[in-house]
Scaffold this motif. Structure first.
Motif, PDB file in Angstrom:
ATOM      1  N   HIS A  20       0.821  -1.213   0.000  1.00  0.00           N
ATOM      2  CA  HIS A  20       0.000   0.000   0.000  1.00  0.00           C
ATOM      3  C   HIS A  20       0.852   1.260   0.000  1.00  0.00           C
ATOM      4  O   HIS A  20       0.360   2.336  -0.305  1.00  0.00           O
ATOM      5  N   CYS A  21       2.133   1.131   0.349  1.00  0.00           N
ATOM      6  CA  CYS A  21       3.117   2.230   0.306  1.00  0.00           C
ATOM      7  C   CYS A  21       2.723   3.453   1.126  1.00  0.00           C
ATOM      8  O   CYS A  21       3.016   4.587   0.739  1.00  0.00           O
ATOM      9  N   SER A  26       5.941   3.185   6.794  1.00  0.00           N
ATOM     10  CA  SER A  26       7.180   2.850   6.101  1.00  0.00           C
ATOM     11  C   SER A  26       8.384   3.325   6.893  1.00  0.00           C
ATOM     12  O   SER A  26       8.310   4.302   7.631  1.00  0.00           O
ATOM     13  N   PHE A  27       9.494   2.615   6.720  1.00  0.00           N
ATOM     14  CA  PHE A  27      10.763   3.112   7.228  1.00  0.00           C
ATOM     15  C   PHE A  27      11.190   4.267   6.333  1.00  0.00           C
ATOM     16  O   PHE A  27      10.740   4.385   5.200  1.00  0.00           O
ATOM     17  N   HIS A  28      12.045   5.127   6.864  1.00  0.00           N
ATOM     18  CA  HIS A  28      12.512   6.285   6.098  1.00  0.00           C
ATOM     19  C   HIS A  28      14.031   6.323   6.073  1.00  0.00           C
ATOM     20  O   HIS A  28      14.688   5.928   7.034  1.00  0.00           O
ATOM     21  N   PHE A  29      14.579   6.796   4.962  1.00  0.00           N
ATOM     22  CA  PHE A  29      16.007   7.046   4.878  1.00  0.00           C
ATOM     23  C   PHE A  29      16.343   8.276   5.717  1.00  0.00           C
ATOM     24  O   PHE A  29      15.447   8.984   6.176  1.00  0.00           O
ATOM     25  N   THR A  33      13.159  10.415   2.969  1.00  0.00           N
ATOM     26  CA  THR A  33      12.478   9.709   1.886  1.00  0.00           C
ATOM     27  C   THR A  33      12.013   8.343   2.385  1.00  0.00           C
ATOM     28  O   THR A  33      12.810   7.593   2.950  1.00  0.00           O
ATOM     29  N   PRO A  34      10.730   8.000   2.208  1.00  0.00           N
ATOM     30  CA  PRO A  34      10.264   6.681   2.654  1.00  0.00           C
ATOM     31  C   PRO A  34      10.791   5.563   1.765  1.00  0.00           C
ATOM     32  O   PRO A  34      11.076   5.777   0.582  1.00  0.00           O
ATOM     33  N   PHE A  35      10.953   4.368   2.348  1.00  0.00           N
ATOM     34  CA  PHE A  35      11.319   3.194   1.565  1.00  0.00           C
ATOM     35  C   PHE A  35      10.247   2.962   0.510  1.00  0.00           C
ATOM     36  O   PHE A  35       9.103   3.383   0.674  1.00  0.00           O
ATOM     37  N   PRO A  36      10.571   2.260  -0.560  1.00  0.00           N
ATOM     38  CA  PRO A  36       9.578   2.021  -1.611  1.00  0.00           C
ATOM     39  C   PRO A  36       8.454   1.088  -1.180  1.00  0.00           C
ATOM     40  O   PRO A  36       7.411   1.040  -1.816  1.00  0.00           O
ATOM     41  N   ILE A  37       8.653   0.335  -0.078  1.00  0.00           N
ATOM     42  CA  ILE A  37       7.611  -0.554   0.435  1.00  0.00           C
ATOM     43  C   ILE A  37       7.462  -0.316   1.932  1.00  0.00           C
ATOM     44  O   ILE A  37       8.365   0.213   2.580  1.00  0.00           O
ATOM     45  N   CYS A  38       6.329  -0.696   2.491  1.00  0.00           N
ATOM     46  CA  CYS A  38       6.051  -0.450   3.913  1.00  0.00           C
ATOM     47  C   CYS A  38       6.898  -1.370   4.798  1.00  0.00           C
ATOM     48  O   CYS A  38       7.611  -2.250   4.309  1.00  0.00           O
ATOM     49  N   THR A  42       8.817  -4.806   3.891  1.00  0.00           N
ATOM     50  CA  THR A  42      10.260  -4.823   4.061  1.00  0.00           C
ATOM     51  C   THR A  42      10.664  -6.069   4.837  1.00  0.00           C
ATOM     52  O   THR A  42      11.664  -6.720   4.514  1.00  0.00           O
ATOM     53  N   GLY A  43       9.882  -6.442   5.841  1.00  0.00           N
ATOM     54  CA  GLY A  43      10.144  -7.672   6.593  1.00  0.00           C
ATOM     55  C   GLY A  43       9.993  -8.908   5.728  1.00  0.00           C
ATOM     56  O   GLY A  43      10.780  -9.853   5.830  1.00  0.00           O
ATOM     57  N   GLU A  44       8.983  -8.923   4.867  1.00  0.00           N
ATOM     58  CA  GLU A  44       8.814 -10.048   3.952  1.00  0.00           C
ATOM     59  C   GLU A  44       9.995 -10.146   2.996  1.00  0.00           C
ATOM     60  O   GLU A  44      10.493 -11.240   2.720  1.00  0.00           O
TER      61      GLU A  44
END
Length: 78
Positions: A20-21, A26-29, A33-38, A42-44
């Motif tokens: 769903h983004c 989401s984790f952030h850099f 900037t948020p990661f491209p996936i939630c 990211t865990g998967e």
């Protein structure tokens, strides 16, 4: 990270994982900037990279486990 790889990841990772983004999940850099996936996806991704994807999809069970709902090979002998 090369720019072409980054564009590819930002475009295809959400599609591959059905993510769903949402930025709030989401984790952030460091630059915000948020990661491209939630975080869940990211865990998967991390699990697939470390352990490899399971052939039956997600939620595999240990061999011989009573809780997995499969018939034990010992029961076939009866």
């Amino acid at each position: 990270m090369p720019i072409k790889l980054r564009r590819w990841l930002w475009r295809w990772l959400p599609i591959l994982f059905g993510c769903h983004c949402r930025p709030d999940r989401s984790f952030h850099f460091r630059d915000g900037t948020p990661f491209p996936i939630c975080a869940r996806c990211t865990g998967e991704l991390a699990g697939n990279l470390v352990g490899g994807p399971s052939p039956g999809g997600s939620g595999g069970c240990a061999a011989g486990s009573v809780d997995c709902g499969r018939t034990s090979p010992a029961l076939y002998a009866l």
